[in-house]
Design a protein around this motif. Structure first.
Motif, mmCIF file in Angstrom:
data_model
loop_
_atom_site.group_PDB
_atom_site.id
_atom_site.type_symbol
_atom_site.label_atom_id
_atom_site.label_comp_id
_atom_site.label_asym_id
_atom_site.label_seq_id
_atom_site.Cartn_x
_atom_site.Cartn_y
_atom_site.Cartn_z
ATOM 1 N N ASP A 117 21.790 -73.841 -64.182
ATOM 2 C CA ASP A 117 22.766 -73.743 -63.090
ATOM 3 C C ASP A 117 24.073 -73.115 -63.589
ATOM 4 O O ASP A 117 25.172 -73.587 -63.256
ATOM 5 C CB ASP A 117 23.021 -75.110 -62.464
ATOM 6 N N ASP A 118 23.940 -72.088 -64.408
ATOM 7 C CA ASP A 118 25.051 -71.282 -64.929
ATOM 8 C C ASP A 118 25.845 -71.962 -66.039
ATOM 9 O O ASP A 118 26.736 -71.337 -66.626
ATOM 10 C CB ASP A 118 26.023 -70.856 -63.819
ATOM 11 N N GLU A 119 25.549 -73.215 -66.366
ATOM 12 C CA GLU A 119 26.273 -73.925 -67.415
ATOM 13 C C GLU A 119 25.480 -73.873 -68.723
ATOM 14 O O GLU A 119 24.284 -74.185 -68.733
ATOM 15 C CB GLU A 119 26.523 -75.384 -67.037
ATOM 16 N N PRO A 120 26.111 -73.513 -69.845
ATOM 17 C CA PRO A 120 25.381 -73.468 -71.116
ATOM 18 C C PRO A 120 24.965 -74.856 -71.586
ATOM 19 O O PRO A 120 25.766 -75.791 -71.586
ATOM 20 C CB PRO A 120 26.388 -72.842 -72.081
ATOM 21 N N VAL A 121 23.689 -74.979 -71.976
ATOM 22 C CA VAL A 121 23.177 -76.242 -72.503
ATOM 23 C C VAL A 121 22.649 -76.083 -73.924
ATOM 24 O O VAL A 121 22.427 -77.073 -74.619
ATOM 25 C CB VAL A 121 22.057 -76.817 -71.601
ATOM 26 N N LEU A 122 22.450 -74.847 -74.361
ATOM 27 C CA LEU A 122 21.916 -74.576 -75.693
ATOM 28 C C LEU A 122 22.503 -73.269 -76.197
ATOM 29 O O LEU A 122 22.580 -72.284 -75.457
ATOM 30 C CB LEU A 122 20.385 -74.472 -75.638
ATOM 31 N N GLY A 123 22.923 -73.254 -77.448
ATOM 32 C CA GLY A 123 23.425 -72.029 -78.058
ATOM 33 C C GLY A 123 22.935 -71.901 -79.483
ATOM 34 O O GLY A 123 22.922 -72.888 -80.230
ATOM 35 N N VAL A 124 22.525 -70.699 -79.858
ATOM 36 C CA VAL A 124 22.059 -70.409 -81.214
ATOM 37 C C VAL A 124 22.737 -69.134 -81.687
ATOM 38 O O VAL A 124 22.794 -68.139 -80.954
ATOM 39 C CB VAL A 124 20.523 -70.233 -81.267
ATOM 40 N N VAL A 125 23.258 -69.160 -82.899
ATOM 41 C CA VAL A 125 23.862 -67.986 -83.528
ATOM 42 C C VAL A 125 23.269 -67.851 -84.924
ATOM 43 O O VAL A 125 23.291 -68.810 -85.702
ATOM 44 C CB VAL A 125 25.400 -68.110 -83.616
ATOM 45 N N HIS A 126 22.745 -66.668 -85.228
ATOM 46 C CA HIS A 126 22.158 -66.431 -86.554
ATOM 47 C C HIS A 126 22.841 -65.253 -87.234
ATOM 48 O O HIS A 126 22.991 -64.181 -86.644
ATOM 49 C CB HIS A 126 20.661 -66.149 -86.447
ATOM 50 N N ASP A 127 23.257 -65.475 -88.462
ATOM 51 C CA ASP A 127 23.889 -64.457 -89.295
ATOM 52 C C ASP A 127 22.856 -63.951 -90.299
ATOM 53 O O ASP A 127 22.558 -64.636 -91.280
ATOM 54 C CB ASP A 127 25.085 -65.080 -90.021
ATOM 55 N N PRO A 128 22.285 -62.758 -90.076
ATOM 56 C CA PRO A 128 21.239 -62.268 -90.974
ATOM 57 C C PRO A 128 21.745 -61.926 -92.372
ATOM 58 O O PRO A 128 20.981 -61.988 -93.337
ATOM 59 C CB PRO A 128 20.739 -60.992 -90.272
ATOM 60 N N PRO A 159 11.526 -65.384 -62.485
ATOM 61 C CA PRO A 159 11.766 -65.359 -61.043
ATOM 62 C C PRO A 159 13.248 -65.485 -60.729
ATOM 63 O O PRO A 159 13.980 -66.197 -61.416
ATOM 64 C CB PRO A 159 10.982 -66.579 -60.540
ATOM 65 N N PRO A 160 13.740 -64.817 -59.693
ATOM 66 C CA PRO A 160 15.170 -64.848 -59.386
ATOM 67 C C PRO A 160 15.684 -66.222 -58.983
ATOM 68 O O PRO A 160 16.874 -66.480 -59.084
ATOM 69 C CB PRO A 160 15.305 -63.840 -58.241
ATOM 70 N N GLY A 161 14.816 -67.112 -58.525
ATOM 71 C CA GLY A 161 15.284 -68.411 -58.077
ATOM 72 C C GLY A 161 15.343 -69.483 -59.147
ATOM 73 O O GLY A 161 15.690 -70.627 -58.859
ATOM 74 N N SER A 162 15.048 -69.146 -60.384
ATOM 75 C CA SER A 162 15.028 -70.139 -61.445
ATOM 76 C C SER A 162 16.421 -70.682 -61.734
ATOM 77 O O SER A 162 17.410 -69.939 -61.699
ATOM 78 C CB SER A 162 14.461 -69.521 -62.727
ATOM 79 N N THR A 197 28.477 -68.930 -66.508
ATOM 80 C CA THR A 197 28.250 -67.534 -66.159
ATOM 81 C C THR A 197 28.577 -67.282 -64.687
ATOM 82 O O THR A 197 28.723 -68.213 -63.899
ATOM 83 C CB THR A 197 26.796 -67.137 -66.439
ATOM 84 N N GLY A 198 28.686 -66.017 -64.328
ATOM 85 C CA GLY A 198 28.929 -65.637 -62.946
ATOM 86 C C GLY A 198 30.385 -65.593 -62.545
ATOM 87 O O GLY A 198 30.699 -65.359 -61.375
ATOM 88 N N GLN A 199 31.298 -65.799 -63.475
ATOM 89 C CA GLN A 199 32.716 -65.759 -63.161
ATOM 90 C C GLN A 199 33.270 -64.342 -63.365
ATOM 91 O O GLN A 199 32.745 -63.566 -64.151
ATOM 92 C CB GLN A 199 33.486 -66.722 -64.064
ATOM 93 N N PRO A 200 34.359 -64.012 -62.679
ATOM 94 C CA PRO A 200 34.983 -62.702 -62.907
ATOM 95 C C PRO A 200 35.581 -62.638 -64.303
ATOM 96 O O PRO A 200 35.869 -63.675 -64.920
ATOM 97 C CB PRO A 200 36.066 -62.632 -61.834
ATOM 98 N N GLU A 201 35.778 -61.431 -64.804
ATOM 99 C CA GLU A 201 36.304 -61.283 -66.164
ATOM 100 C C GLU A 201 37.685 -61.895 -66.317
ATOM 101 O O GLU A 201 38.071 -62.324 -67.411
ATOM 102 C CB GLU A 201 36.330 -59.817 -66.579
#
Length: 281
Positions: free
Chosen positions: A122-133, A88-91, A253-257
């Motif tokens: 709320d646009d702030e990262p709380v979890l990150g996962v990176v996998h190198d196959p 949903p868009p409001g999440s 997220t949501g910031q200009p480049e």
């Protein structure tokens, strides 16, 4: 899971289930990519800046987004190739999926690519996962709970004095092209570093930095989809990240480049890196 010596939910804070699902999805996508890496696959251009999308990107993205949507149906999902594909868009919660960070490498047969997943609230990262196959390595981080890699919790080793010039990573957004500021920044780094790596897989570079394998990382107008996961992984390992002017930097997220340029490094090295950047033009 990720081959760490810690329990599966170690360092997961209040996101143990999200961390488990994200790691499993990233590793399943990685297995798919690894199994098809040497096969013939379709390659298409994406946009006007020379970027590409492959059949493998789409297959891995579908796998990851299906798993996330099935387990967390109330969350939004933004994926590299499909845009907003569920929720949903409001999440307040949004998953970011980069199913194949390093597509240009894969197209030329270079085995340097990863799968990246982030969860933002709320646009702030709380979890990150990176996998190198390729190497079978997984890194993960939860805000305030640390970062973990193949050997357990990531803690930056102190760079010994007299270690010589640093090894740095460099990234720029796909649309930057021949921007004179980008050229000047990269040239300046080349003059002050032992080596500057441009892997065309920013998440892999963030993981190398978080693991203490390189000393710093500079980005100019970086792509948004992989920035939150990579930056969170590094900062939870003890890396400091600043804007090009030395001021605060946010991977939200949501910031200009224009707000997605950064200098990241070991704390004891950051003043040197900022001086390098300040000395450009």
């Amino acid at each position: 899971m990720d081959g760490t010596t810690a329990a599966p939910d170690a360092g997961a804070g209040g996101f143990a289930e999200e961390c488990r699902v994200a790691v499993e999805a990233a590793e399943a996508a990685g297995a798919l990519l690894r199994s098809r890496f040497l096969d013939a696959f379709r390659v298409d251009t994406k946009g006007t800046d020379g970027d590409v999308v492959t059949e493998l990107d789409l297959l891995a993205e579908e796998l990851v987004t299906r798993r996330l949507a099935g387990r967390f149906p109330a969350d939004r999902i933004r994926a590299e190739e499909g845009g907003e594909v569920a929720g949903p868009p409001g999440s307040r919660r949004t998953w970011l999926v980069d199913p194949l960070d390093g597509s240009n490498n894969v197209v030329v047969g270079l085995p340097a690519y990863v799968v990246g997943i982030a969860l933002c609230v709320d646009d702030e990262p709380v979890l990150g996962v990176v996998h190198d196959p390729v190497a079978g390595r997984t890194w993960r981080a939860v805000r305030g709970a640390g970062a973990y890699g193949p050997g357990g919790r990531l803690r930056l080793p102190v760079r010994p004095s007299g270690a010589g010039r640093p090894v740095l990573g460099w990234t720029q957004g796909h649309g930057v092209g021949g921007d004179p500021v980008a050229r000047a920044l990269k040239d300046g780094l080349e003059g002050g570093a032992r080596r500057v790596l441009q892997l065309w897989a920013p998440l892999l570079t963030w993981a190398l930095l978080a693991g203490g394998l390189i000393d710093g990382f500079v980005g100019y107008r970086a792509e948004e989809i992989d920035l939150p996961a990579g930056c969170l992984l590094a900062t939870e390992a003890g890396v400091e990240v600043r804007g090009l002017d030395g001021g605060p930097f946010s991977p939200r997220t949501g910031q200009p480049e224009t707000a997605r340029s950064f200098v990241a490094g070991r704390p004891e090295l950051l003043p040197y890196l900022l001086d390098l950047v300040a000395g450009v033009g």
